[in-house]
Design an enzyme around this catalytic site. Structure first.
Site, PDB file in Angstrom:
ATOM      1  N   SER A  88       0.812  -1.221   0.000  1.00 39.25           N
ATOM      2  CA  SER A  88       0.000   0.000   0.000  1.00 39.25           C
ATOM      3  C   SER A  88       0.847   1.274   0.000  1.00 39.25           C
ATOM      4  O   SER A  88       0.309   2.364   0.142  1.00 39.25           O
ATOM      5  CB  SER A  88      -0.927  -0.009   1.222  1.00 39.25           C
ATOM      6  OG  SER A  88      -0.174  -0.162   2.409  1.00 39.25           O
ATOM      7  N   THR A 200      -2.015   3.822   4.541  1.00 42.80           N
ATOM      8  CA  THR A 200      -0.984   4.820   4.275  1.00 42.80           C
ATOM      9  C   THR A 200      -0.062   4.911   5.468  1.00 42.80           C
ATOM     10  O   THR A 200      -0.509   4.705   6.593  1.00 42.80           O
ATOM     11  CB  THR A 200      -1.725   6.173   4.115  1.00 42.80           C
ATOM     12  OG1 THR A 200      -2.548   6.059   2.968  1.00 42.80           O
ATOM     13  CG2 THR A 200      -0.800   7.351   3.999  1.00 42.80           C
ATOM     14  N   THR A 218       1.757   7.032   0.145  1.00 41.77           N
ATOM     15  CA  THR A 218       0.865   5.890  -0.113  1.00 41.77           C
ATOM     16  C   THR A 218       0.788   5.565  -1.599  1.00 41.77           C
ATOM     17  O   THR A 218       1.067   6.426  -2.435  1.00 41.77           O
ATOM     18  CB  THR A 218      -0.563   6.232   0.391  1.00 41.77           C
ATOM     19  OG1 THR A 218      -1.387   5.081   0.360  1.00 41.77           O
ATOM     20  CG2 THR A 218      -1.230   7.308  -0.441  1.00 41.77           C
ATOM     21  N   ARG A 228      -6.943   8.793  -9.977  1.00 41.00           N
ATOM     22  CA  ARG A 228      -7.555   9.104  -8.668  1.00 41.00           C
ATOM     23  C   ARG A 228      -6.465   9.529  -7.673  1.00 41.00           C
ATOM     24  O   ARG A 228      -5.415   8.916  -7.564  1.00 41.00           O
ATOM     25  CB  ARG A 228      -8.293   7.871  -8.143  1.00 41.00           C
ATOM     26  CG  ARG A 228      -8.964   8.060  -6.769  1.00 41.00           C
ATOM     27  CD  ARG A 228      -8.103   7.572  -5.624  1.00 41.00           C
ATOM     28  NE  ARG A 228      -8.813   7.598  -4.340  1.00 41.00           N
ATOM     29  CZ  ARG A 228      -8.243   7.381  -3.163  1.00 41.00           C
ATOM     30  NH1 ARG A 228      -6.956   7.106  -3.103  1.00 41.00           N
ATOM     31  NH2 ARG A 228      -8.930   7.433  -2.052  1.00 41.00           N
ATOM     32  N   VAL A 229      -6.758  10.581  -6.941  1.00 43.83           N
ATOM     33  CA  VAL A 229      -5.861  11.053  -5.885  1.00 43.83           C
ATOM     34  C   VAL A 229      -6.643  11.024  -4.576  1.00 43.83           C
ATOM     35  O   VAL A 229      -7.789  11.479  -4.524  1.00 43.83           O
ATOM     36  CB  VAL A 229      -5.365  12.485  -6.201  1.00 43.83           C
ATOM     37  CG1 VAL A 229      -4.626  13.087  -5.016  1.00 43.83           C
ATOM     38  CG2 VAL A 229      -4.470  12.476  -7.444  1.00 43.83           C
ATOM     39  N   GLY A 230      -6.029  10.508  -3.538  1.00 45.97           N
ATOM     40  CA  GLY A 230      -6.699  10.443  -2.239  1.00 45.97           C
ATOM     41  C   GLY A 230      -6.351  11.634  -1.364  1.00 45.97           C
ATOM     42  O   GLY A 230      -5.896  12.680  -1.843  1.00 45.97           O
ATOM     43  N   ASP A 231      -6.551  11.459  -0.083  1.00 47.19           N
ATOM     44  CA  ASP A 231      -6.267  12.538   0.884  1.00 47.19           C
ATOM     45  C   ASP A 231      -4.779  12.704   1.166  1.00 47.19           C
ATOM     46  O   ASP A 231      -4.322  13.796   1.531  1.00 47.19           O
ATOM     47  CB  ASP A 231      -6.974  12.222   2.210  1.00 47.19           C
ATOM     48  CG  ASP A 231      -6.538  10.867   2.784  1.00 47.19           C
ATOM     49  OD1 ASP A 231      -6.366   9.908   2.000  1.00 47.19           O
ATOM     50  OD2 ASP A 231      -6.355  10.774   4.009  1.00 47.19           O
ATOM     51  N   THR A 251      -5.418   8.139   7.780  1.00 47.34           N
ATOM     52  CA  THR A 251      -5.405   6.953   6.934  1.00 47.34           C
ATOM     53  C   THR A 251      -6.846   6.482   6.773  1.00 47.34           C
ATOM     54  O   THR A 251      -7.711   6.843   7.572  1.00 47.34           O
ATOM     55  CB  THR A 251      -4.512   5.852   7.543  1.00 47.34           C
ATOM     56  OG1 THR A 251      -4.457   4.733   6.652  1.00 47.34           O
ATOM     57  CG2 THR A 251      -5.017   5.393   8.902  1.00 47.34           C
ATOM     58  N   GLY A 252      -7.085   5.692   5.749  1.00 49.76           N
ATOM     59  CA  GLY A 252      -8.448   5.207   5.509  1.00 49.76           C
ATOM     60  C   GLY A 252      -8.991   5.780   4.203  1.00 49.76           C
ATOM     61  O   GLY A 252      -8.227   6.238   3.353  1.00 49.76           O
ATOM     62  N   GLY A 254      -9.834   7.976   1.653  1.00 49.84           N
ATOM     63  CA  GLY A 254      -9.389   9.354   1.464  1.00 49.84           C
ATOM     64  C   GLY A 254     -10.488  10.323   1.097  1.00 49.84           C
ATOM     65  O   GLY A 254     -10.466  11.495   1.502  1.00 49.84           O
TER      66      GLY A 254
END
Ligand code: ASP
Length: 340
Positions: A88, A200, A218, A228-231, A251-252, A254
């Site tokens: 991850s 992450t 991450t 796609r981009v997360g937090d 984490t989690g 995003g």
């Protein structure tokens, strides 16, 4: 005896002057205060999940020699970035649904300098590219090909991040092509038909000079849509540092963290006087109350460190762990959770 209620009340009035006080009570909830009253608990490093333990050890090499928190967090998170068994983060991270390993990372120091890379391919250490964006460009974020070109121009090597094991997992996934992030699967061994991997590393450090820095890196949600981009690389969402108050990381899922600008929210709750664990709890509450039914199926965890080295965490679902390394402890804690 220090009274937390009183502390809250007075801190609202006294605003940012709270950390000059000398709290002498054990703070309740998930907050850990391992030092004697009034002392700053530094140096100190904390990070998300069990894999944070090895990463913290890397950061500690820097912190224990009076190094800078910024150098410590970079050195620390480079460890899981280079570890192909962690699916991850970095090298060996699971790809998006089209088979591309795309990485997100950001870093922030005690002067609110920050740098970020989003959707970066082919580079084992996105955190170091994020640091260079911070130090060598007038910008904060570089994304996609621009981030890659910048990395290559600065001497980073282009590598294939898709390991044979990650490729195998992706090919097995293609048979179902079902996108469904699963709760708490950090660093677990993948089994065919088993859960998808995400999670992450977010790391927060306080150095012996009393300065804070943070890093977050991450490969994001496995089998996400391409692009796609997360937090995690978003300053304020996946990471926030305010040297006057404290720092936070997440984490989690995003998307849920971005919606509430989670890490910034946690730091702002600390500014209002909440201890770190309670600040994390309030940010989780914001996510849960928006859609309680949806929250039953998601995980988000926040981790926070106050300027004096008090730290805490809170998450939606049981099972979020975090690692702590200081002169007096090297431990993994399980966070308190909204649902039991
Ligand atoms: N927050 C990461 C993302 O949404 C994933 C995780 O930490 O589990 O990309």
């Amino acid at each position: 005896m220090f009274n937390r209620r009183k502390f809250l009340g007075s801190s609202f009035l006294a605003s940012t002057a709270w950390f000059l006080r000398t709290p002498d009570a054990v703070i309740t909830g998930d907050d850990q205060q391992p030092t004697a009253s009034g002392q700053r608990n530094s140096p100190l490093v904390i990070s998300t999940w069990d894999f944070g333990k090895a990463a913290n050890a890397g950061a500690w090499e820097v912190l224990s020699k009076q190094g800078r928190a910024l150098d410590a967090v970079e050195a620390g998170v480079r460890i899981p970035e280079a570890d192909p068994t962690i699916h991850s983060i970095g090298y060996g991270g699971l790809p998006d649904r089209d088979g591309f390993v795309t990485l997100d990372a950001c870093i922030m120091d005690e002067k609110s300098n920050c740098g970020s890379v989003m959707c970066l391919e082919h580079i084992v250490h996105p955190i170091s590219v994020a640091r260079l964006v911070m130090e060598k460009t007038p910008h904060i974020v570089l994304a996609g090909n621009g981030a890659l070109e910048f990395a290559l121009a600065n001497g980073f090597k282009k590598e294939n991040l898709l390991t044979p094991e990650s490729e195998k997992i992706w090919k097995e996934w293609l048979q179902s092509s079902k996108y469904e992030p699963v709760i708490n699967i950090e660093n677990k061994k993948y089994s065919p038909g088993g859960p998808l991997n995400h999670d992450t590393i977010g790391m927060l450090a306080l150095d012996s000079a009393g300065n804070l820095s943070g890093a977050c890196t991450t490969s994001g949600m496995a089998f996400k849509m391409h692009g796609r981009v997360g937090d995690s690389p978003i300053i304020g969402a996946g990471l926030f540092v305010d040297n006057e108050i404290g720092s936070a990381t997440s984490t989690g899922v995003g998307e849920e963290v971005i919606r509430v600008v989670g890490s910034h929210l946690v730091v702002e709750y600390m500014r209002q006087g909440l201890p770190p664990g309670d600040a994390c709890r309030k940010a989780v509450e914001r996510i849960v109350l928006r859609d309680p039914a949806k929250a039953k199926g998601l995980q988000v965890g926040f981790l926070a460190m106050r300027k004096d080295g008090v730290y805490g965490a809170f998450c939606i679902q049981k099972g979020f762990t975090y690692a702590v390394h200081s002169a007096t402890e090297e431990k993994i804690y399980e966070s308190e959770s909204w649902f039991s």
